[in-house]
Write a protein that holds these residues in place. Structure first.
Motif, PDB file in Angstrom:
ATOM      1  N   LEU A 129     -48.749  -0.119   9.220  1.00  0.00           N
ATOM      2  CA  LEU A 129     -49.517  -0.026   8.377  1.00  0.00           C
ATOM      3  C   LEU A 129     -50.872  -0.122   8.554  1.00  0.00           C
ATOM      4  O   LEU A 129     -51.182   0.456   7.743  1.00  0.00           O
ATOM      5  CB  LEU A 129     -48.691  -1.297   7.582  1.00  0.00           C
ATOM      6  CG  LEU A 129     -49.736  -1.582   5.992  1.00  0.00           C
ATOM      7  CD1 LEU A 129     -49.547  -0.805   4.914  1.00  0.00           C
ATOM      8  CD2 LEU A 129     -49.587  -2.893   5.879  1.00  0.00           C
ATOM      9  N   GLN A 130     -51.080  -0.877   9.658  1.00  0.00           N
ATOM     10  CA  GLN A 130     -52.376  -1.209   9.985  1.00  0.00           C
ATOM     11  C   GLN A 130     -52.965   0.427  10.644  1.00  0.00           C
ATOM     12  O   GLN A 130     -54.197   0.441  11.122  1.00  0.00           O
ATOM     13  CB  GLN A 130     -52.217  -2.057  11.525  1.00  0.00           C
ATOM     14  CG  GLN A 130     -52.332  -3.244  11.100  1.00  0.00           C
ATOM     15  CD  GLN A 130     -52.302  -4.861  12.354  1.00  0.00           C
ATOM     16  OE1 GLN A 130     -53.129  -4.545  13.071  1.00  0.00           O
ATOM     17  NE2 GLN A 130     -51.093  -4.769  12.618  1.00  0.00           N
ATOM     18  N   GLU A 131     -52.275   1.041  11.469  1.00  0.00           N
ATOM     19  CA  GLU A 131     -52.168   2.760  12.019  1.00  0.00           C
ATOM     20  C   GLU A 131     -53.042   3.321  10.454  1.00  0.00           C
ATOM     21  O   GLU A 131     -54.034   3.925  10.520  1.00  0.00           O
ATOM     22  CB  GLU A 131     -51.703   3.455  12.034  1.00  0.00           C
ATOM     23  CG  GLU A 131     -51.455   2.754  13.498  1.00  0.00           C
ATOM     24  CD  GLU A 131     -52.591   2.861  14.560  1.00  0.00           C
ATOM     25  OE1 GLU A 131     -52.871   3.770  14.448  1.00  0.00           O
ATOM     26  OE2 GLU A 131     -53.255   1.834  15.757  1.00  0.00           O
ATOM     27  N   LYS A 132     -52.131   3.753   9.516  1.00  0.00           N
ATOM     28  CA  LYS A 132     -52.723   4.439   8.130  1.00  0.00           C
ATOM     29  C   LYS A 132     -53.795   3.232   7.649  1.00  0.00           C
ATOM     30  O   LYS A 132     -54.544   3.838   7.385  1.00  0.00           O
ATOM     31  CB  LYS A 132     -51.542   3.632   7.056  1.00  0.00           C
ATOM     32  CG  LYS A 132     -51.867   4.038   5.678  1.00  0.00           C
ATOM     33  CD  LYS A 132     -51.883   5.669   5.984  1.00  0.00           C
ATOM     34  CE  LYS A 132     -51.479   6.596   4.811  1.00  0.00           C
ATOM     35  NZ  LYS A 132     -52.622   5.692   3.397  1.00  0.00           N
ATOM     36  N   LEU A 133     -53.740   2.340   7.324  1.00  0.00           N
ATOM     37  CA  LEU A 133     -55.128   1.224   7.449  1.00  0.00           C
ATOM     38  C   LEU A 133     -56.203   1.718   7.943  1.00  0.00           C
ATOM     39  O   LEU A 133     -57.823   2.017   7.310  1.00  0.00           O
ATOM     40  CB  LEU A 133     -55.085   0.213   7.006  1.00  0.00           C
ATOM     41  CG  LEU A 133     -54.475  -0.748   6.456  1.00  0.00           C
ATOM     42  CD1 LEU A 133     -54.185  -2.743   6.045  1.00  0.00           C
ATOM     43  CD2 LEU A 133     -55.021  -0.442   5.075  1.00  0.00           C
ATOM     44  N   LYS A 134     -56.388   1.975   9.052  1.00  0.00           N
ATOM     45  CA  LYS A 134     -57.468   1.918   9.709  1.00  0.00           C
ATOM     46  C   LYS A 134     -58.030   4.006   9.170  1.00  0.00           C
ATOM     47  O   LYS A 134     -59.042   4.260   9.916  1.00  0.00           O
ATOM     48  CB  LYS A 134     -57.150   2.538  11.485  1.00  0.00           C
ATOM     49  CG  LYS A 134     -56.820   1.208  12.045  1.00  0.00           C
ATOM     50  CD  LYS A 134     -56.993   0.706  13.741  1.00  0.00           C
ATOM     51  CE  LYS A 134     -55.368  -0.681  14.151  1.00  0.00           C
ATOM     52  NZ  LYS A 134     -55.968   0.011  14.659  1.00  0.00           N
ATOM     53  N   GLU A 135     -56.826   5.000   9.972  1.00  0.00           N
ATOM     54  CA  GLU A 135     -57.310   5.921   9.247  1.00  0.00           C
ATOM     55  C   GLU A 135     -57.907   6.445   7.304  1.00  0.00           C
ATOM     56  O   GLU A 135     -58.599   7.016   8.071  1.00  0.00           O
ATOM     57  CB  GLU A 135     -56.004   6.962   8.763  1.00  0.00           C
ATOM     58  CG  GLU A 135     -55.447   6.566  10.671  1.00  0.00           C
ATOM     59  CD  GLU A 135     -54.385   7.726  10.366  1.00  0.00           C
ATOM     60  OE1 GLU A 135     -53.315   8.405   9.114  1.00  0.00           O
ATOM     61  OE2 GLU A 135     -53.271   8.253  10.647  1.00  0.00           O
ATOM     62  N   ASP A 136     -57.353   4.999   6.531  1.00  0.00           N
ATOM     63  CA  ASP A 136     -57.951   5.490   5.307  1.00  0.00           C
ATOM     64  C   ASP A 136     -59.587   5.060   5.247  1.00  0.00           C
ATOM     65  O   ASP A 136     -60.174   5.199   4.877  1.00  0.00           O
ATOM     66  CB  ASP A 136     -56.949   4.575   4.930  1.00  0.00           C
ATOM     67  CG  ASP A 136     -55.512   4.905   4.268  1.00  0.00           C
ATOM     68  OD1 ASP A 136     -55.702   6.318   4.654  1.00  0.00           O
ATOM     69  OD2 ASP A 136     -55.179   3.978   3.705  1.00  0.00           O
TER      70      ASP A 136
END
Length: 588
Positions: free
Chosen positions: A351-358
């Motif tokens: 989830l953190q990786e997804k937030l970073k990309e977002d």
């Protein structure tokens, strides 16, 4: 009737409505301990205060929003070398180059002041103010002091622009009155060392009677003072417009990602705490709980129950280690060590990786939609054209603000205002991304048998590689040269293949490679001489007036088989040598 507040206490309605947002955006961009202290939350009401404090000390600080904003800033800043500033006074031209203490009396060039002070604040806070001031000369000032005195700039953060009104609603830059907050350093008069920061308030307005700018300072107690802190009344400037410039892009580029970074802060904090605590496996041992139940003890003897309970308590406190044995019941499994599952931690990290990309995607999307002309339904889909348009719009805002600065500078000196011109194109792509895109274009170039198509591909490649690095005049010159050329490629591999296949002359190939005119004829003469000298040096191997295997003797141009030399070196039979196979021999 409502009581009229003191002037330092007046706030614009927009200021009051946006203050919390401004504080949030600044904390998110700056990061640091203040960001952690303000936004880190307890996991639940069951988390003890001591555990929360320990977790807070170990919490990593995410700065992904800052990184995304800095990419945008650098894309604009790298083009500032192409800004042209023509005309204006002598002091203006010297100051914008960093001479005479620079534009801010700290030896800054105009480009560095805009790029390092104005641009980051503009992107994060959506607006920032610049005041154009003029130092007051003492009555006994020398000619040299007067000659070196010139206007200078300093900025006001959006939180320090407290209230304002405009003379013309259609022109928000024509201020009728404005209230600013100054943050000054208080110095000890004896040691000249800084004691701390003090606040004062600056009120500027257009006097309706004289039409000139008046300025009045106030201390924190709303008492009128002068710039040095002494009691004094208003001062009149020899200006007809308030020398204050507001840079405004209407929308912060991190407005939509601030909460993402707050979520990353809390997720990362919990993950670190979880990983630290779960890093130690714990000992487990099967135990028959019925054996300690009081109803199974003989005659329900209270003393027996007490003994059993005491024994059970001792069993829960055991010593374990590599040299410490442990007995267990015949019908039970051996004691073991277990640890919590890592699946929750993995899910949180994903989830953190997804937030970073977002975060990076949303920052770029915010830049795209900053341009009012691009803020449509179609622009919701992020593309490079929209992103470059947003960067160009920010450049136009900077250009407009700097032109107004130049106009106020000229008013102080009663001179002609300078002309400021910013680059028209910007790009947020890295050099590697640009090269890849250009390579993809080049692979499509010869897929369509249209000269016009191929010329347009060449123009696109020029834009991709250099459109954000050079000025528009140089770009157009490159495109005109490409359109006028007799060839459509300068790739040495393609040209070499075409020469070998007899598709192009040496003269045109030499021109395509960029060599001077007539160089191909010289090269052909040198080649003949080289072949002749090599053949003469290998004359010992002549047979019937010619070289035997000239390819192997270093003269491949005289060989019937161009690869004769390399084939002989490898020990492979040459054409016409050895046994010739008949039709049925290939099965032998």
């Amino acid at each position: 009737m409502a009581k009229v507040p003191a002037i330092p206490d007046i706030r614009h309605p927009e200021y009051l409505s946006r203050l919390k947002d401004w504080e949030k955006w600044r904390r998110v961009y700056c990061g640091g301990d203040e960001f952690v202290q303000h936004y880190l939350r307890k996991v639940s009401s069951r988390e003890r205060t001591t555990d929360f404090k320990t977790r807070r000390e170990l919490t990593p600080i995410p700065t992904f929003a800052k990184s995304a904003v800095n990419d945008v800033k650098n894309s604009i800043f790298q083009r500032m070398t192409d800004i042209t500033r023509l005309g204006g006074s002598v002091s203006y031209q010297a100051s914008v180059q960093g001479l005479n203490n620079g534009v801010d009396l700290r030896s800054s060039t105009m480009s560095s002041f805009i790029g390092q002070e104005i641009l980051p604040e503009l992107l994060v806070m959506s607006r920032i103010g610049v005041y154009v001031d003029m130092p007051a000369l003492p009555l006994n000032a020398s000619i040299l002091e007067a000659a070196n005195s010139h206007p200078y700039l300093y900025m006001y953060r959006v939180e320090d622009i407290l209230s304002w009104s405009c003379r013309d609603v259609n022109d928000p830059d024509t201020y009728q009155s404005i209230l600013l907050r100054d943050r000054c350093i208080d110095y000890d008069p004896n040691t000249y060392l800084a004691l701390g920061e003090v606040e004062r308030y600056r009120h500027l307005w257009i006097n309706p009677e004289t039409g000139r700018v008046n300025v009045q300072f106030y201390d924190v107690d709303a008492q009128p003072i002068d710039a040095k802190g002494n009691a004094a009344g208003p001062l009149e400037l020899q200006l007809t417009s308030i020398p204050f410039v507001m840079f405004d892009i209407k929308q912060s580029v991190i407005e939509d990602v601030a909460t993402h970074q707050i979520a990353l802060l809390n997720l990362g904090s919990v993950d670190v705490a979880y990983a630290l605590k779960a890093n130690f496996p714990f000992y487990v041992e099967q135990h028959d709980l019925r054996g300690g139940s009081s109803h199974l003890l003989e005659n329900n003897n209270p003393d027996s129950a007490a003994v059993a309970g005491s024994q059970q308590g001792r069993d829960e406190e055991i010593t374990v280690g590599p040299v410490q044995g442990r007995k267990y019941d015949l019908k039970t499994d051996a004691p073991s060590f277990i640890h919590p599952s890592s699946e929750p931690l993995k899910a949180s990290m994903e989830l953190q990786e997804k937030l970073k990309e977002d975060i990076r995607l949303l920052v770029n999307l915010a830049v795209t939609n900053i341009n009012p002309k691009m803020a449509s339904a179609e622009s919701k889909q992020l593309d490079q054209a929209g992103l470059e348009s947003g960067l160009s719009y920010i450049g136009l805002v900077l250009e407009s603000g700097e032109r107004r600065i130049a106009r106020f500078w000229a008013q102080y000196e009663s001179a002609q205002s300078a002309t400021v011109k910013y680059p028209e194109r910007y790009s947020i792509k890295s050099d590697e991304e640009r090269r890849k895109q250009a390579k993809d274009h080049a692979e499509l170039k010869f897929k369509v048998p249209s000269t016009t198509f191929q010329k347009q591909i060449d123009r696109d490649i020029i834009d991709i590689l250099l459109g954000s690095k050079v000025n528009i005049e140089l770009l157009e010159k490159m495109k005109r040269e490409s359109d006028a050329s007799e060839y459509r490629t300068s790739d040495p591999e393609i040209i070499t293949i075409d020469i070998e296949n007899g598709l192009v002359s040496n003269e045109l190939a030499s021109k395509a490679r960029g060599y001077p005119e007539g160089e191909s004829e010289k090269a052909q003469k040198d080649r003949v001489e080289r072949i002749k000298a090599t053949a003469e040096a290998q004359g010992a191997g002549e047979v019937d007036g010619g070289l035997k295997n000239p390819g192997a003797r270093g003269v491949p141009d005289l060989a019937a088989e161009p690869n004769q030399g390399s084939a002989e070196k490898d020990g492979k039979p040459q054409r016409g040598e050895g046994k010739s196979l008949s039709k049925g021999d290939d099965n032998e």
